[in-house]
Design an enzyme around this catalytic site. Structure first.
Site, PDB file in Angstrom:
ATOM      1  N   HIS A 364       0.818  -1.228   0.000  1.00 52.01           N
ATOM      2  CA  HIS A 364       0.000   0.000   0.000  1.00 52.01           C
ATOM      3  C   HIS A 364       0.845   1.268   0.000  1.00 52.01           C
ATOM      4  O   HIS A 364       0.301   2.379   0.125  1.00 52.01           O
ATOM      5  CB  HIS A 364      -0.904   0.032   1.231  1.00 52.01           C
ATOM      6  CG  HIS A 364      -1.917  -1.050   1.296  1.00 52.01           C
ATOM      7  ND1 HIS A 364      -3.209  -0.916   0.829  1.00 52.01           N
ATOM      8  CD2 HIS A 364      -1.839  -2.314   1.780  1.00 52.01           C
ATOM      9  CE1 HIS A 364      -3.867  -2.038   1.035  1.00 52.01           C
ATOM     10  NE2 HIS A 364      -3.061  -2.904   1.601  1.00 52.01           N
ATOM     11  N   LYS A 556      -8.074  13.970   4.745  1.00 48.46           N
ATOM     12  CA  LYS A 556      -7.209  12.780   4.703  1.00 48.46           C
ATOM     13  C   LYS A 556      -6.133  12.974   5.770  1.00 48.46           C
ATOM     14  O   LYS A 556      -6.002  14.048   6.321  1.00 48.46           O
ATOM     15  CB  LYS A 556      -6.558  12.615   3.313  1.00 48.46           C
ATOM     16  CG  LYS A 556      -5.863  13.884   2.827  1.00 48.46           C
ATOM     17  CD  LYS A 556      -5.381  13.759   1.378  1.00 48.46           C
ATOM     18  CE  LYS A 556      -6.505  13.758   0.384  1.00 48.46           C
ATOM     19  NZ  LYS A 556      -6.232  12.804  -0.729  1.00 48.46           N
ATOM     20  N   ARG A 557      -5.350  11.944   6.055  1.00 48.57           N
ATOM     21  CA  ARG A 557      -4.272  12.100   7.027  1.00 48.57           C
ATOM     22  C   ARG A 557      -3.367  13.234   6.558  1.00 48.57           C
ATOM     23  O   ARG A 557      -3.196  13.460   5.354  1.00 48.57           O
ATOM     24  CB  ARG A 557      -3.477  10.799   7.157  1.00 48.57           C
ATOM     25  CG  ARG A 557      -4.199   9.694   7.870  1.00 48.57           C
ATOM     26  CD  ARG A 557      -4.442   9.982   9.323  1.00 48.57           C
ATOM     27  NE  ARG A 557      -3.224  10.116  10.105  1.00 48.57           N
ATOM     28  CZ  ARG A 557      -2.828   9.217  11.040  1.00 48.57           C
ATOM     29  NH1 ARG A 557      -3.555   8.135  11.261  1.00 48.57           N
ATOM     30  NH2 ARG A 557      -1.711   9.388  11.730  1.00 48.57           N
ATOM     31  N   LYS A 562       0.876  14.467   0.688  1.00 51.07           N
ATOM     32  CA  LYS A 562      -0.526  14.748   0.317  1.00 51.07           C
ATOM     33  C   LYS A 562      -0.717  16.253   0.059  1.00 51.07           C
ATOM     34  O   LYS A 562      -1.723  16.681  -0.462  1.00 51.07           O
ATOM     35  CB  LYS A 562      -1.443  14.224   1.412  1.00 51.07           C
ATOM     36  CG  LYS A 562      -1.420  12.684   1.553  1.00 51.07           C
ATOM     37  CD  LYS A 562      -2.214  12.211   2.762  1.00 51.07           C
ATOM     38  CE  LYS A 562      -2.097  10.710   2.992  1.00 51.07           C
ATOM     39  NZ  LYS A 562      -2.959   9.893   2.122  1.00 51.07           N
ATOM     40  N   THR A 664      -8.537   6.536  -1.593  1.00 50.83           N
ATOM     41  CA  THR A 664      -9.907   6.004  -1.641  1.00 50.83           C
ATOM     42  C   THR A 664     -10.903   7.130  -1.351  1.00 50.83           C
ATOM     43  O   THR A 664     -12.036   7.099  -1.802  1.00 50.83           O
ATOM     44  CB  THR A 664     -10.061   4.858  -0.617  1.00 50.83           C
ATOM     45  OG1 THR A 664      -9.448   5.249   0.616  1.00 50.83           O
ATOM     46  CG2 THR A 664      -9.423   3.573  -1.121  1.00 50.83           C
ATOM     47  N   LYS A 668     -14.719   8.276  -2.923  1.00 48.85           N
ATOM     48  CA  LYS A 668     -15.916   8.610  -2.135  1.00 48.85           C
ATOM     49  C   LYS A 668     -16.474   9.975  -2.561  1.00 48.85           C
ATOM     50  O   LYS A 668     -17.676  10.150  -2.726  1.00 48.85           O
ATOM     51  CB  LYS A 668     -15.572   8.587  -0.636  1.00 48.85           C
ATOM     52  CG  LYS A 668     -15.154   7.219  -0.121  1.00 48.85           C
ATOM     53  CD  LYS A 668     -14.386   7.280   1.178  1.00 48.85           C
ATOM     54  CE  LYS A 668     -13.777   5.929   1.533  1.00 48.85           C
ATOM     55  NZ  LYS A 668     -12.807   6.000   2.671  1.00 48.85           N
TER      56      LYS A 668
HETATM   57  C1  26W Z   1       4.651   1.115   9.683  1.00 47.35           C
HETATM   58  C2  26W Z   1       3.756   2.268   9.738  1.00 47.35           C
HETATM   59  C3  26W Z   1       2.734   2.237   8.634  1.00 47.35           C
HETATM   60  C4  26W Z   1       1.375   2.222   8.954  1.00 47.35           C
HETATM   61  C5  26W Z   1       0.439   2.212   7.925  1.00 47.35           C
HETATM   62  C6  26W Z   1       3.151   2.236   7.320  1.00 47.35           C
HETATM   63  C7  26W Z   1       2.189   2.212   6.280  1.00 47.35           C
HETATM   64  C8  26W Z   1       0.863   2.189   6.622  1.00 47.35           C
HETATM   65  C9  26W Z   1      -0.202   2.121   5.554  1.00 47.35           C
HETATM   66  C10 26W Z   1       0.228   1.311   4.406  1.00 47.35           C
HETATM   67  C11 26W Z   1      -0.514   3.490   5.123  1.00 47.35           C
HETATM   68  C12 26W Z   1      -1.766   3.546   4.302  1.00 47.35           C
HETATM   69  O1  26W Z   1      -2.837   3.587   4.841  1.00 47.35           O
HETATM   70  N1  26W Z   1      -1.586   3.599   2.983  1.00 47.35           N
HETATM   71  C13 26W Z   1      -2.716   3.953   2.152  1.00 47.35           C
HETATM   72  O2  26W Z   1      -3.399   2.766   1.769  1.00 47.35           O
HETATM   73  C14 26W Z   1      -4.579   3.059   1.016  1.00 47.35           C
HETATM   74  C15 26W Z   1      -5.315   1.759   0.764  1.00 47.35           C
HETATM   75  O3  26W Z   1      -4.670   1.012  -0.191  1.00 47.35           O
HETATM   76  C16 26W Z   1      -4.232   3.806  -0.270  1.00 47.35           C
HETATM   77  O4  26W Z   1      -5.429   4.140  -0.934  1.00 47.35           O
HETATM   78  C17 26W Z   1      -3.422   5.053   0.032  1.00 47.35           C
HETATM   79  O5  26W Z   1      -2.991   5.644  -1.157  1.00 47.35           O
HETATM   80  C18 26W Z   1      -2.225   4.710   0.908  1.00 47.35           C
HETATM   81  O6  26W Z   1      -1.551   5.884   1.327  1.00 47.35           O
END
Ligand code: 26W
Length: 822
Positions: A364, A556-557, A562, A664, A668
């Site tokens: 992701h 969004k975060r 972003k 995503t 929406k």
């Molecule tokens: C290790 C810390 C950590 C925690 C969460 C690293 C990475 C993450 C996630 C992968 C971050 C995340 O939420 N990524 C998002 O995933 C969505 C679902 O696929 C995508 O639509 C977003 O573009 C992506 O930023």
């Protein structure tokens, strides 16, 4: 004589539901109507709805034990479910009846529904995607179990104090959770630390014993996931950690009271709290403990179900498809090997064959700082046996590579699971890729970049392994539930089939874009939604905004990639234009921001302060009153997003090309009739392809241009010198114009933009400004804007999570979905 006993547990007539609510209030909540609090009524109403799921749930659970089916085990450290009650009433098809029953009891249904604490067991995109997927699994009637962690404290609640984010502990279960059932009979022991001892067993087989330093117990908490009006119910099984021995009498008798419970404290810490980091690997020991804990419990549970189905471990790959939601559960590959080899004495090769055929891995993110890698000392101290197994996996894999690439040390060290540079690390993305039969990205662009950057060496070795599955979102929660008036208008014209068959039905509204009455009704609904959001903004922030202005929304975060700060530079430039020429014609706008910053992410928190600082100045400036407003909507989460997506005119998807894996929120917004201003990044590319470039506001550099500029000595200051509006905006922020003259507060942001600008904010500024002018121009043409909004919705069919899940079934899990149903 026929006695019609009101079917308290199953009946859906308002009177039966009314009686059922009173019954649950009395017998389950233990309260009389006179003394009941709003939370008591919420609990009684929730139990009543849950009762109606039970029969289907038990039926579905039995299905898990049926011969020949393949169950998807979705392993995710995060599930951002959102509130249950309203979604369950929709999917069970009892919204009206329940609302009637509540009203008959003198309750305000909305008040009861909004009493629910949101289970915020996730950070953002990844966690919410897992929740949308659970809704689609069940609506497609595909047997699936979501495996995760029952955090006692989820993502923090966000308050804004003096413009800054303040994190408040999320005590989501303090009033109890009617949607979960604890399964004390379903507990598994998980080992940690200690050392390993090789030995030869009585048949002379070499094996290894793991003598752990301590053990914890994992207890299952089950939550029913209802499908959309199809009587299917799937399972979300979340694990809570407890002490094997919660009370040590010996310590107690010796008067060491703390000692008597410290095991309990240590053990319970594991599932205590969600790590609030999004896209930033903290590499903390507790985080790895959390990951191993839930994965070990989940694997044992799948093997338990396998045996209960009378199947053997060799049948695992046919009975279960286990999907790794990013690398967070990827320790599962080493854990399954350990269980098969150490506990069931499988040969290495057979164990490896089973493991690789069982796991799929979804990536992701491409951000280097988000790719998990664990230091060897930490890994070996916590999981000594797994490290041995990972060494063996690595050794055998590299031996295989050497056959075709002998002597190519560079390649071998790039591929190795062990990063030998500096302090050695275990690269979890490499373990996940080597140990899975399929690796996928979450948008076409992202999957391409995965093949040609982060995992390019693996792609070169085995191209077949890499596929793309573009993300999707559930049209149930994101349109039918959270935009019921628009859903009503659509259903009035094309029926309700679109709710469960979005990708094949929604385009039936395309022709209505040319219908002036339909467009009028469409605008009316958007206006109502904007008014509702304006009321909520006044309530939550004290600022009144005008719903006739263009609602320009970025939620969004908070993260530099972003580019919330690029959005701010546009706002300041617009502000300056009006200040310089108060008489000028502009399309009045209300800019709405929302999103949480990881508590340890300094720049993200400073960007929140800058948003609020600019908002304070602009919202108080009479020169721009009614034409410009800036809002930071606090505590953006699934619950609050109900009011936001449906009220937006413009969706801001402005990340640096190549950085947002998919997005995503973009889907929406577009599904709720917002037009998108965005870069060629993530799923924006596919959204534009589907809705038509003429119905999408595209700007900025694409991923190839970004890479070229970044490798070609990018000079951000160059853009500052050659764009006076950019210079002016930067200088104002730097001069403290928005911070009461304090030149230091936002200096870190300015320094970063002027000297590094890693996300090319400066380079994309002018293209963004020009594009925003096109937005303003079109918004003045109400009919054309509405027409394009309708076409956007009509052409969003592909972005249903049902389509994503069907793609996973055909391209990853080998599950055939007939006429759109499992
Ligand atoms: C290790 C810390 C950590 C925690 C969460 C690293 C990475 C993450 C996630 C992968 C971050 C995340 O939420 N990524 C998002 O995933 C969505 C679902 O696929 C995508 O639509 C977003 O573009 C992506 O930023």
């Amino acid at each position: 004589m026929e006695i019609n006993i009101p079917d308290i547990r199953h009946g859906n007539h308002p009177e039966e539901l009314q009686q059922a609510i009173l019954d649950n209030l009395y017998y389950t909540q233990g309260k009389s109507a006179e003394l009941a609090t709003l939370n008591d009524w919420y609990m009684a109403v929730s139990y009543t709805v849950r009762d109606r799921m039970m029969r289907h749930w038990i039926g579905s659970l039995n299905k898990f034990y049926k011969k020949g089916i393949k169950i998807v085990g979705y392993l995710s450290a995060e599930f951002l479910l959102g509130p249950h009650l309203d979604n369950a009433m929709l999917n069970l098809g009892i919204q009206e009846e329940m609302n009637m029953a509540m009203r008959n009891l003198g309750l305000d249904p909305l008040q009861v529904i909004h009493q629910e604490e949101e289970p915020g067991l996730g950070n953002g995109g990844l966690g919410r995607l897992a929740a949308c997927f659970m809704d689609s699994f069940t609506t497609l009637d595909i047997p699936a179990i979501g495996y995760g962690i029952r955090y006692e404290f989820g993502i923090f609640d966000q308050q804004i104090k003096d413009g800054a984010q303040v994190e408040i502990t999320d005590k989501w279960i303090r009033f109890g959770n009617p949607w979960e059932i604890v399964r004390p009979e379903l507990t598994y022991i998980v080992k940690f630390g200690g050392h390993t001892e090789p030995y030869t067993d009585h048949d002379g087989n070499y094996s290894v014993k793991w003598i752990p330093a301590y053990e914890v117990k994992g207890v299952a908490y089950d939550t029913a996931i209802p499908g959309y009006q199809n009587d299917a119910v799937n399972l979300l099984r979340l694990w809570k950690s407890e002490a094997v021995e919660s009370f040590n009498f010996k310590e107690f008798n010796e008067g060491n009271y703390a000692g008597a419970v410290d095991q309990k404290t240590i053990a319970e810490t594991i599932s205590k709290v969600l790590y609030p980091n999004d896209e930033l690997d903290a590499g903390k020991r507790l985080r790895l403990s959390q990951q191993y804990f839930f994965v070990s419990c989940s694997l044992r549970d799948t093997l338990h179900i396998l045996q209960a189905r009378g199947l053997t471990l060799r049948d695992l790959p046919d009975a279960f498809a286990l999907q790794l939601n990013d690398t967070h559960p990827s320790i599962g590959i080493a854990e399954l090997m350990r269980i098969l080899i150490d506990e069931h004495l499988f040969s290495w090769d057979e164990a490896w064959g089973i493991t690789r055929k069982t796991f799929g891995y979804t990536n992701h993110t491409l951000l280097p700082e988000a790719l998990e890698k664990w230091s060897l000392p930490l890994f070996s101290s916590l999981l000594p046996r797994h490290l041995e197994i990972i060494y063996e996996i690595n050794h055998r894999f590299l031996d295989g590579v050497k056959i075709k690439h002998a002597g190519n040390e560079q390649l071998l060290s790039r591929l190795s699971i062990i990063d030998e540079q500096g302090e050695k690390y275990v690269r979890m993305a490499h373990l996940a890729t080597i140990g899975s039969h399929t690796v996928n990205g979450v948008s076409r662009l992202h999957s391409d970049l995965l093949r040609h950057s982060v995992l390019s060496d693996f792609y070169a070795l085995d191209p077949e392994k890499f596929v793309n599955i573009t993300n999707g979102v559930t049209p149930r929660r994101w349109i039918r539930l959270y935009n019921s008036s628009l859903a009503g208008l659509i259903s009035k014209h094309i029926g309700e089939k679109w709710i469960s068959h979005f990708d094949t039905e929604i385009n039936k509204i395309e022709s209505l874009a040319e219908n002036i009455d339909f467009r009028e009704q469409w605008r009316e609904i958007k206006q109502q939604n904007k008014q509702a959001l304006a009321d909520l903004i006044l309530q939550r922030t004290g600022v009144s905004v005008n719903p006739d202005t263009l609602f320009d929304v970025q939620v969004k975060r908070i993260h530099e990639y972003k580019r919330q700060h690029l959005n701010l530079l546009h706002i300041v430039a617009l502000y300056n234009r009006i200040k310089k020429n108060p008489g000028m014609q502009i399309t009045p706008r209300t800019f709405i921001f929302g999103g949480k910053a990881a508590p340890g992410y300094f720049m993200a928190k400073l960007i929140i302060r800058l948003i609020n600082a600019i908002a304070d100045v602009i919202n108080k400036d009479a020169d721009v009153a009614g034409r410009l407003n800036v809002i930071f909507f606090p505590d953006f989460n699934v619950k609050n997003s109900e009011w936001i997506y449906r009220a937006a005119d413009l969706s801001e998807q402005i990340s640096t090309a190549g950085k947002e894996a998919s997005g995503t929120g973009n889907m929406k917004f577009s599904m709720n009739g917002a037009l998108t201003i965005g870069t060629l990044d993530g799923a924006n590319v596919e959204i534009m392809q589907e809705v038509g470039a003429e119905n999408f506001f595209l700007f900025g550099l694409d991923a190839i241009q970004v890479a070229a500029i970044q490798s070609g000595g990018y000079q951000p200051a160059h853009y500052y010198q050659n764009n006076h509006e950019l210079k002016e905006a930067i200088d104002m922020i730097d001069a403290g114009y928005f911070s009461d003259g304090d030149k230091h507060l936002f200096r870190p942001i300015i320094d970063s933009l002027m000297n590094h600008d890693p996300y090319l904010v400066m380079a994309d500024f002018s293209s963004y400004m020009d594009c925003q002018e096109k937005v303003s121009a079109l918004f003045a043409d109400k009919e054309e804007w509405t027409r394009k909004a309708i076409l956007n919705v009509a052409r969003m069919g592909r972005f249903s999570s049902d389509r994503s899940i069907r793609d996973y079934c055909s391209r990853v899990w080998g599950i055939n979905v007939v006429n759109g149903v499992g």
